[in-house]
Design a protein around this motif. Sequence first.
Motif, PDB file in Angstrom:
ATOM      1  N   SER A  71      24.623   3.547 141.963  1.00 18.70           N
ATOM      2  CA  SER A  71      24.574   4.603 140.947  1.00 18.70           C
ATOM      3  C   SER A  71      25.969   4.931 140.428  1.00 18.70           C
ATOM      4  N   PHE A  72      26.946   4.966 141.335  1.00 17.19           N
ATOM      5  CA  PHE A  72      28.329   5.238 140.934  1.00 17.19           C
ATOM      6  C   PHE A  72      28.830   4.170 139.973  1.00 17.19           C
ATOM      7  N   ARG A  73      28.571   2.912 140.291  1.00 13.57           N
ATOM      8  CA  ARG A  73      29.058   1.829 139.435  1.00 13.57           C
ATOM      9  C   ARG A  73      28.406   1.878 138.054  1.00 13.57           C
ATOM     10  N   TYR A 120      29.510   5.827 131.362  1.00 10.55           N
ATOM     11  CA  TYR A 120      30.092   7.081 130.893  1.00 10.55           C
ATOM     12  C   TYR A 120      31.612   7.165 131.052  1.00 10.55           C
ATOM     13  N   PHE A 121      32.191   6.343 131.930  1.00 13.61           N
ATOM     14  CA  PHE A 121      33.618   6.459 132.224  1.00 13.61           C
ATOM     15  C   PHE A 121      34.282   5.083 132.127  1.00 13.61           C
ATOM     16  N   PRO A 122      34.402   4.539 130.897  1.00 16.34           N
ATOM     17  CA  PRO A 122      34.940   3.175 130.760  1.00 16.34           C
ATOM     18  C   PRO A 122      36.419   3.051 131.138  1.00 16.34           C
ATOM     19  N   GLY A 123      37.159   4.160 131.079  1.00 17.49           N
ATOM     20  CA  GLY A 123      38.577   4.117 131.454  1.00 17.49           C
ATOM     21  C   GLY A 123      38.770   4.439 132.924  1.00 17.49           C
ATOM     22  N   SER A 124      39.927   4.962 133.244  1.00 21.57           N
ATOM     23  CA  SER A 124      40.240   5.333 134.621  1.00 21.57           C
ATOM     24  C   SER A 124      39.448   6.582 135.031  1.00 21.57           C
ATOM     25  N   THR A 125      38.993   6.586 136.271  1.00 22.54           N
ATOM     26  CA  THR A 125      38.283   7.754 136.814  1.00 22.54           C
ATOM     27  C   THR A 125      39.165   8.552 137.768  1.00 22.54           C
TER      28      THR A 125
END
Length: 280
Positions: free
Chosen positions: A244-246, A252-257
């Motif tokens: 789910s995280f991946r 939703y978070f294509p850049g750095s998290t």
Amino acid sequence: MAETLKEDSILIREVWNDNLLEEFALIREIVDKYNHIAMDTEFPGVVLKPVETFKHNSDLNYRTLKENVDLLKLIQLGLTFSDSDGNLPTCPDSNNKSCVWQFNFREFNIGEDIYASESIELLCQCGIDFKKNVEKGIDVVRFGELMMSSGIVLNDSISWITFHGGYDFGYLVKLLTCRELPMKQADFFKLLFVYFPTVYDIKHLMTFCNGLFGGLNRLAELMGVERVGVCHQAGSDSLLTLGSFRKLKERYFPGSTEKYTGVLYGLGVEDSVTTTAIAN
């Protein structure tokens, strides 16, 4: 990729007292390469609610967590390791299947200990054998000692991933310190970041995603992540957490998290330098 794994490609490794050393030896071999760890715990629910009044909801949440974690006992811990591409490790005896670890603890005794009835009923329905846990389960002190020397804690190259992970980390901090949790929330976070320098809580990430709410199972359905194993067993839940995280990160978070690390949903820590607040 973890999110596309099927039932017949996964081995959930059941860990008991008699194979604990061997399983930690395997973990020490793979942790440098597979340095993303999704984690889930099973515990006897929530039985205490503080009677005090708190100015901030996060303080009430932390006190509730502390009182319950101090009183209750860990039942199961699931760990799923992956590399940065989502690949899971295999082990020499796993017939090329990807491995997930499920640790079963002996401390909780259903005949003697306090628990929330609905939580234990659910775990029974999901196949947890409490009698076997008492007879063959892992001693938490021994587990903590092995965890300390395993390379998975006190290591800033490891990223930990949870879903609504306050209680998960609460039980692990208690296990690693062999003490009750600190009275002050800020002191808990200081300890947390010593053992687990980089933590992600998916429930916190969801607050930045339009229309996402609910629990892990609902999120996994929305993300198209299939469960492998039994719901409400810690190994299966940790694998679902990773998948789910991946998917969430990809969508939703294509850049750095990186800026989303260090936050546990429902909790917050304040000091004179920084303030971390969580939407409740």
